[in-house]
Design a protein around this motif. Sequence first.
Motif, short mmCIF file in Angstrom:
data_model
loop_
_atom_site.label_atom_id
_atom_site.label_comp_id
_atom_site.label_asym_id
_atom_site.label_seq_id
_atom_site.Cartn_x
_atom_site.Cartn_y
_atom_site.Cartn_z
N SER A 9 -9.92 -34.89 6.39
CA SER A 9 -10.37 -33.87 5.45
C SER A 9 -11.89 -33.86 5.34
N ALA A 10 -12.40 -32.73 4.86
CA ALA A 10 -13.83 -32.61 4.65
C ALA A 10 -14.28 -33.49 3.49
N ARG A 11 -15.49 -33.93 3.54
CA ARG A 11 -16.02 -34.83 2.52
C ARG A 11 -16.58 -34.01 1.35
N PHE A 77 -20.32 -27.98 -12.95
CA PHE A 77 -19.95 -28.51 -11.64
C PHE A 77 -18.60 -28.02 -11.13
N GLY A 78 -18.02 -27.04 -11.82
CA GLY A 78 -16.86 -26.34 -11.26
C GLY A 78 -15.51 -26.94 -11.56
N GLY A 79 -15.44 -27.91 -12.45
CA GLY A 79 -14.15 -28.55 -12.73
C GLY A 79 -13.09 -27.60 -13.25
N LEU A 80 -13.48 -26.70 -14.13
CA LEU A 80 -12.50 -25.76 -14.66
C LEU A 80 -11.99 -24.83 -13.56
N LEU A 81 -12.89 -24.33 -12.72
CA LEU A 81 -12.46 -23.46 -11.63
C LEU A 81 -11.42 -24.13 -10.74
N VAL A 82 -11.64 -25.39 -10.43
CA VAL A 82 -10.72 -26.12 -9.57
C VAL A 82 -9.35 -26.23 -10.23
N GLU A 108 -20.58 -26.02 -2.28
CA GLU A 108 -20.19 -27.05 -1.32
C GLU A 108 -18.86 -27.68 -1.70
N ARG A 109 -18.63 -27.85 -2.97
CA ARG A 109 -17.36 -28.43 -3.43
C ARG A 109 -16.20 -27.53 -3.05
N ILE A 110 -16.34 -26.24 -3.28
CA ILE A 110 -15.26 -25.30 -2.95
C ILE A 110 -15.01 -25.28 -1.45
N LEU A 111 -16.07 -25.24 -0.65
CA LEU A 111 -15.90 -25.23 0.81
C LEU A 111 -15.19 -26.50 1.28
N LEU A 113 -13.14 -28.42 -0.49
CA LEU A 113 -11.75 -28.38 -0.94
C LEU A 113 -10.92 -27.45 -0.06
N ARG A 114 -11.48 -26.33 0.32
CA ARG A 114 -10.77 -25.41 1.20
C ARG A 114 -10.46 -26.09 2.54
N ALA A 115 -11.45 -26.81 3.06
CA ALA A 115 -11.26 -27.46 4.36
C ALA A 115 -10.28 -28.62 4.28
N ALA A 116 -10.22 -29.26 3.11
CA ALA A 116 -9.43 -30.49 2.98
C ALA A 116 -7.97 -30.23 2.66
N ASN A 117 -7.64 -29.01 2.25
CA ASN A 117 -6.28 -28.75 1.77
C ASN A 117 -5.62 -27.63 2.57
N PRO A 118 -4.38 -27.87 2.99
CA PRO A 118 -3.64 -26.85 3.75
C PRO A 118 -3.15 -25.74 2.83
N GLY A 119 -2.63 -24.70 3.44
CA GLY A 119 -2.02 -23.64 2.65
C GLY A 119 -3.00 -22.72 1.95
N HIS A 120 -4.25 -22.76 2.40
CA HIS A 120 -5.28 -21.86 1.88
C HIS A 120 -5.49 -22.03 0.38
N GLN A 121 -5.41 -23.27 -0.09
CA GLN A 121 -5.73 -23.55 -1.48
C GLN A 121 -7.24 -23.35 -1.72
N TYR A 122 -7.56 -23.03 -2.94
CA TYR A 122 -8.94 -22.87 -3.41
C TYR A 122 -9.67 -21.69 -2.78
N GLU A 123 -8.94 -20.83 -2.09
CA GLU A 123 -9.57 -19.63 -1.53
C GLU A 123 -9.86 -18.58 -2.61
N ASN A 124 -9.29 -18.75 -3.78
CA ASN A 124 -9.41 -17.74 -4.84
C ASN A 124 -10.51 -18.05 -5.85
N ILE A 125 -11.33 -19.07 -5.58
CA ILE A 125 -12.43 -19.39 -6.49
C ILE A 125 -13.76 -19.32 -5.76
N SER A 126 -14.80 -18.97 -6.52
CA SER A 126 -16.14 -18.91 -5.96
C SER A 126 -17.14 -19.08 -7.09
N VAL A 127 -18.42 -19.07 -6.72
CA VAL A 127 -19.47 -19.26 -7.71
C VAL A 127 -20.66 -18.38 -7.33
#
Length: 254
Positions: A9-11, A77-82, A108-111, A113-127
Amino acid sequence: MEPPKSNNSARLPRKRFYRARAHSNPLSDSHFPVPITPSQVDYSYHFPYFFPSEGTSDSNGMAIDQKIRFADIGCGFGGLLVGLSILFPDILMIGMELRDKVTEYVKERILALRAANPGHQYENISVVRTNSMKYIPNYFEKGQLLKMFFLFPDPHFKEKNHRRRVISPHLLDEYAYALQVGGIIYTITDVEELGEWMRSCLEDHPLFEAIAEEELKVDQVVKLLASATEEGQKVARNGGQTFRAVYKRIAVAH
């Protein structure tokens, strides 16, 4: 809570490299692009999986609401979005943050998380880096939003600085414009005086009405208010008290 990462997974980015001042002056001028109208918001940039740019492949035809519906104002830092992304995978949501380094961290956190998780999770959040006290109408059409969040905002203790508070009578006019009837504003703070201020502003506004405690008990979002953000977790560790005000957008005063 973010799921554990696989070995390939992405760091995730480290917050210590993105630290900035706890708060910024919302009345100062900043230099960042701002859409002239909500129609100029580039959804393909924020949500490329659902809004592929010209020349890229389709988004798999997944059903998703076609406009941003949740806005986290001063998202930190985006905790609620996640947390919200997992609860509402078919809702587009955006964090609005004034501090440039913090905004970059969330990106960077969203990118990651998207890379680290299958099923296109976190594709619906941005900043987006912007000043929400100035530019809410530039991002959202009338009645576009379902939920707005104001978690642990800067208290601006001095009376002369109360005009900088993100909840105020005149700003509530703009939030009422962006929220659809039935939409909800969530606020929380660990500063009692600020909590009373936000509740009072909402209580006195003709287009907002307090939500009954019985409704809040079954609202799955409410538990995230105090636990999802870095600020909320710090308050909990220190045994601090929080003050919450949750109000619904109404058509006219009863």
